[in-house]
Design an enzyme around this catalytic site. Structure first.
Site, PDB file in Angstrom:
ATOM      1  CB  SER A  12      96.565  71.414  19.135  1.00 18.60           C
ATOM      2  OG  SER A  12      97.797  71.664  19.725  1.00 18.60           O
ATOM      3  CG  HIS A  39      99.624  69.858  16.988  1.00 22.27           C
ATOM      4  ND1 HIS A  39      99.259  71.183  16.941  1.00 22.27           N
ATOM      5  CD2 HIS A  39      99.759  69.465  15.703  1.00 22.27           C
ATOM      6  CE1 HIS A  39      99.197  71.575  15.678  1.00 22.27           C
ATOM      7  NE2 HIS A  39      99.488  70.552  14.907  1.00 22.27           N
ATOM      8  CG  ASP A 132      98.583  72.718  11.982  1.00 21.59           C
ATOM      9  OD1 ASP A 132      98.387  72.911  10.765  1.00 21.59           O
ATOM     10  OD2 ASP A 132      99.014  71.646  12.437  1.00 21.59           O
TER      11      ASP A 132
END
Lengths: 188, 277
Positions: A12, A39, A132
């Protein structure tokens, strides 16, 4: 010939230059598919793939639903879709609700890849600002996957590798240069 | 923990078989990863520890089966999802539709209705609403009720507004709804030409003719043979030059029935019915 059949990379915030570095380091004939679940900001829907591609010898695609998986191709989870790995060598996409506020969800890509590839999978968790991926990493490890986290000391944002390390026992915790070297060893 | 067990494939097959025999609904054609995930969620929701227990429960309880089916088939969406697709629709497809004496549109999996309201707004802004008839269907009764009510969470309106503007909308978006409490209530005059109906895309009988069919982010839940079957069904209720839209990451090119369509826009996944019979 590598025993591994799939490389899965999650990241991310702070992971973008790392992924560019990894892809740039790999040979064009890398012997397995690479799944990239990263992401990105919601408004950045185009240009991302192109930016990742500039230095990569490997072809990067945002897959269509039910696309057949081939070695030597990097599959980038499309913005606003979950990317799931299916039995039968295909990718399916989903617009299901977000998981941990994320779509694509790294958890889901890791979990489904782990389900399909078991101990033939290598998972790598890079820098990121949320948790995540940790749960998906844990599940793929339970199925036999080989797990690597970026050294949190080195990560721009350490939350994501930290979460993975806390969720399950990593096989290795490495700085990015060593991760590149490790992946290149897989190709041999 | 989200789930502490693996999906048991044998139990899953037994459930699929029971559902097919008892309720004539075929889960076998669903993409396995999504199906497994949804079933895990249902087990949690019903507080059951195995798929076998779930199968036993729904086998003798049609009401519970209905709830189960609604959970399996629920589809998330947003208003003007993929706004550039809507922009393309407004700029390139609407002018074609405008040539027709009347316009018939089918939202083949309308879910909670975001797409239908988006379409109604776009049609009104193009001055096409008066001659358009919309048909909105879904297999899931719960979502249809939501769609009819035109009620969406107010917190999603920022995102809807951004999508609307990117789609080429130039009006004041907030004029289309009234904020009350935590929800936005859409102007129901938008859907006065819409008929909502429960409809099973897979088992449902042949529909009438449509000039535009939307089937976005639905095929992704099905395997290829079923995708093929559905596209074939669409082909038989479209005349030459009628449009079919799939989701932005879906493609029909692997389907045999893709022969019925030419590509109108590759980027936006809009197909046009050709002459093939």
């Amino acid at each position: 010939m590598s025993k591994y059949k799939a490389l899965v990379i999650g990241g991310s915030a702070g992971s973008f230059p790392l992924v560019i570095q990894i892809l740039a380091s790999l040979p064009a004939n890398f012997p397995m598919p690479i799944f990239l679940c990263l992401h990105r900001l919601k408004h950045i829907r185009s240009g991302y793939l192109e930016a990742l591609s500039i230095k990569s010898k490997i072809t990067i695609v945002e897959p269509q639903d039910k696309q057949t998986i081939k070695p030597g191709i990097a599959y980038l989870a499309p913005s606003n879709y979950h990317m799931l790995i299916e039995l039968g060598n295909t990718i399916s996409l989903s617009t299901d609700e977000m998981v941990k506020y994320s779509r694509p969800s790294i958890d889901l890509t890791f979990e489904t890849a782990g389900y399909v590839y078991k101990d033939k999978m290598v998972g790598i968790m890079l820098s990121g600002a949320n948790t995540d991926g940790a749960e998906g990493m844990r599940k793929s490890i339970e199925r036999g996957a080989y797990a690597v986290a970026q050294n949190p000391e080195e990560a721009t944002i350490r939350t994501m590798p930290d979460a993975a390390i806390n969720a399950a026992k990593m096989d290795q915790i490495l700085p990015i240069d060593a991760i590149c070297k490790f992946i290149n060893e897989l190709a041999k | 923990m989200e789930d502490t067990f693996e999906i048991d494939i044998l139990e899953l097959s037994a459930l699929v078989k029971m559902v097919r025999e008892k309720y004539h609904f075929d889960l076998k054609e669903y993409a396995l990863s999504s199906l497994s995930r949804r079933i895990k969620r249902i087990l949690e929701m019903f507080n059951l520890s195995s798929i076998k227990l779930l199968a036993n429960k729904i086998e003798n309880d049609p009401v519970l089966f209905e709830k189960f089916l609604n959970e399996i088939t629920v589809n998330t969406t947003e208003m003007f999802r993929d706004p550039l697709v809507w922009k393309h629709l407004r700029e390139n497809v609407f002018p074609e539709l405008a040539k027709l004496p009347e316009i018939r549109i089918w939202h083949s999996a309308c879910s909670t209705g975001e797409e239908v309201y988006s379409m109604a707004i776009a049609l009104r802004e193009a001055g096409l609403d008066k001659k358009a008839t919309l048909f909105a269907s879904d297999i899931n009764n719960d979502v249809i009720a939501n769609a009819k009510a035109g009620k969406f969470p107010l917190r999603t309106m920022d995102h809807s507004l951004a999508n609307y503007q990117k789609s080429g909308g130039t009006k004041k978006f907030a004029d289309y709804y009234t904020a009350k409490g935590i929800d936005a209530y859409f102007d129901l005059s938008l859907i006065q030409n819409v008929t909502f109906k429960k409809f099973d895309l897979i088992l449902g009988r042949q529909m009438e003719q449509f000039d535009l069919i939307l089937c976005r982010n639905v095929l992704i839940y099905f395997n290829l043979p079923l995708q093929d079957q559905i596209i074939e069904k669409f082909a038989h209720c479209q005349n030459e030059n009628a449009f079919l839209m799939t989701g932005a990451r879906e493609t029909i090119i692997w389907c045999k029935s893709a022969d019925y369509y030419d590509v109108f826009s590759q980027d936006f996944k809009i197909f046009q019915r050709n002459q093939k019979q």
